[in-house]
Design an enzyme around this catalytic site. Sequence first.
Site, PDB file in Angstrom:
ATOM      1  N   THR A  12       0.971  -1.118   0.023  1.00 36.55           N
ATOM      2  CA  THR A  12       0.033   0.070  -0.046  1.00 36.55           C
ATOM      3  C   THR A  12       0.982   1.241   0.194  1.00 36.55           C
ATOM      4  O   THR A  12       1.840   1.227   0.609  1.00 36.55           O
ATOM      5  CB  THR A  12      -0.935  -0.117   1.052  1.00 36.55           C
ATOM      6  OG1 THR A  12      -0.264   0.329   2.441  1.00 36.55           O
ATOM      7  CG2 THR A  12      -2.009  -1.145   1.521  1.00 36.55           C
ATOM      8  N   GLY A  13       0.513   2.256  -0.765  1.00 34.07           N
ATOM      9  CA  GLY A  13       1.280   3.433  -0.846  1.00 34.07           C
ATOM     10  C   GLY A  13       2.383   3.289  -1.535  1.00 34.07           C
ATOM     11  O   GLY A  13       3.590   3.560  -1.199  1.00 34.07           O
ATOM     12  N   GLY A  14       2.325   2.421  -2.652  1.00 33.21           N
ATOM     13  CA  GLY A  14       3.637   2.218  -3.468  1.00 33.21           C
ATOM     14  C   GLY A  14       4.050   2.972  -4.419  1.00 33.21           C
ATOM     15  O   GLY A  14       5.056   2.587  -5.380  1.00 33.21           O
ATOM     16  N   SER A  16       5.459   5.765  -4.095  1.00 29.96           N
ATOM     17  CA  SER A  16       6.880   6.563  -3.986  1.00 29.96           C
ATOM     18  C   SER A  16       7.466   6.206  -2.549  1.00 29.96           C
ATOM     19  O   SER A  16       6.927   5.525  -1.985  1.00 29.96           O
ATOM     20  CB  SER A  16       6.355   8.107  -3.770  1.00 29.96           C
ATOM     21  OG  SER A  16       5.565   8.186  -2.532  1.00 29.96           O
ATOM     22  N   GLY A  17       8.880   6.732  -2.312  1.00 29.76           N
ATOM     23  CA  GLY A  17       9.226   6.567  -1.254  1.00 29.76           C
ATOM     24  C   GLY A  17       9.612   5.142  -0.659  1.00 29.76           C
ATOM     25  O   GLY A  17      10.031   4.397  -1.611  1.00 29.76           O
ATOM     26  N   ILE A  18       9.296   4.646   0.507  1.00 34.43           N
ATOM     27  CA  ILE A  18       9.631   3.413   0.882  1.00 34.43           C
ATOM     28  C   ILE A  18       8.795   2.240   0.234  1.00 34.43           C
ATOM     29  O   ILE A  18       9.099   1.146  -0.034  1.00 34.43           O
ATOM     30  CB  ILE A  18       9.518   3.090   2.605  1.00 34.43           C
ATOM     31  CG1 ILE A  18      10.300   4.126   3.274  1.00 34.43           C
ATOM     32  CG2 ILE A  18       9.098   1.772   3.011  1.00 34.43           C
ATOM     33  CD1 ILE A  18      10.236   4.347   4.861  1.00 34.43           C
ATOM     34  N   GLY A  19       7.355   2.661  -0.018  1.00 33.84           N
ATOM     35  CA  GLY A  19       6.552   1.743  -0.544  1.00 33.84           C
ATOM     36  C   GLY A  19       7.067   1.279  -1.963  1.00 33.84           C
ATOM     37  O   GLY A  19       7.238   0.259  -2.578  1.00 33.84           O
ATOM     38  N   SER A 136       7.399   3.224  12.963  1.00 28.07           N
ATOM     39  CA  SER A 136       8.443   4.415  12.988  1.00 28.07           C
ATOM     40  C   SER A 136       9.089   4.328  14.437  1.00 28.07           C
ATOM     41  O   SER A 136       8.401   3.764  15.343  1.00 28.07           O
ATOM     42  CB  SER A 136       7.838   5.701  12.952  1.00 28.07           C
ATOM     43  OG  SER A 136       8.631   6.798  13.279  1.00 28.07           O
ATOM     44  N   TYR A 149       0.907  11.808  15.601  1.00 27.13           N
ATOM     45  CA  TYR A 149       1.663  11.095  14.587  1.00 27.13           C
ATOM     46  C   TYR A 149       2.332   9.770  15.644  1.00 27.13           C
ATOM     47  O   TYR A 149       2.380   8.603  15.261  1.00 27.13           O
ATOM     48  CB  TYR A 149       2.923  11.565  13.890  1.00 27.13           C
ATOM     49  CG  TYR A 149       3.697  10.772  13.085  1.00 27.13           C
ATOM     50  CD1 TYR A 149       3.099  10.111  11.979  1.00 27.13           C
ATOM     51  CD2 TYR A 149       5.190  10.676  13.244  1.00 27.13           C
ATOM     52  CE1 TYR A 149       3.740   9.504  11.303  1.00 27.13           C
ATOM     53  CE2 TYR A 149       5.733  10.014  12.385  1.00 27.13           C
ATOM     54  CZ  TYR A 149       5.182   9.362  11.180  1.00 27.13           C
ATOM     55  OH  TYR A 149       5.973   8.369  10.605  1.00 27.13           O
TER      56      TYR A 149
END
Length: 248
Positions: A12-14, A16-19, A136, A149
């Site tokens: 999920t959230g793939g 950009s970034g870590i995804g 995190s 957060y």
Amino acid sequence: MSTFNNKLAIVTGGNSGIGFATAKELIANGAKVIITGRRKEAIEKAAEELGAIPFVADQGKLEDIESFKTEVENQFGKVDILFINAGITGTLNSIENMDSENFDQVMNINFRGAYFTLSKFTPLLNDGASVVFLSSNVATTFKPNSSVYQASKAALNSIAKTAAAELAPRKIRVNMVNPGPTKTEIMTKAGLDEKTLKGLDAWLTDLIPLKKMGTAEDVAKAVVYLSDNNVASFMTGTEILIDGGMIL
């Protein structure tokens, strides 16, 4: 390499970034990967670059999670790897001055959305599957102005451990990766300008004993490690801290 040949993975959230980095690493190891994101253009562009399968879905909306689950079940059947990665930082403010809109947005995506992604997809997980949550290092810190957060990530780690206990009879492993400061687009998305970002990077780097920021690839390799039944078959309910020694 072919560690994950014939394995279906969801990130999920793939886009950009870590995804994105994790999807790339999984594909390099032979997996078929589905990536999700809220923006159609961004997710389709990322999928084309990666060789992944795109789905437009907002982790903060339960109806999106449900329709995504139905599509995956109809098209692919079972899932072997579930990386619940999508998340936001929200705005930083004191508890006294926190607004309910920011609270709801952060919790809806980071906690509620992650919770129900696991809930809805559990019936589709093969026995012996792997689930990894992106958490995190702030899940165990209590810095001022970051209460929402931090709380969202602490809650995430709590449910991940409960899920690890619940799913153990099916040999489904549930683990967490807890990165520290990592060079991704998340802070830009939070609305910080370039000058502020550079100042923040310098400040964070000074707090890290290794004197460098992490990379999305650092985290991706840990996710792939946890997803591999050949090397991590005895790991569940585990938190892997990837923060350069920041919480020492």
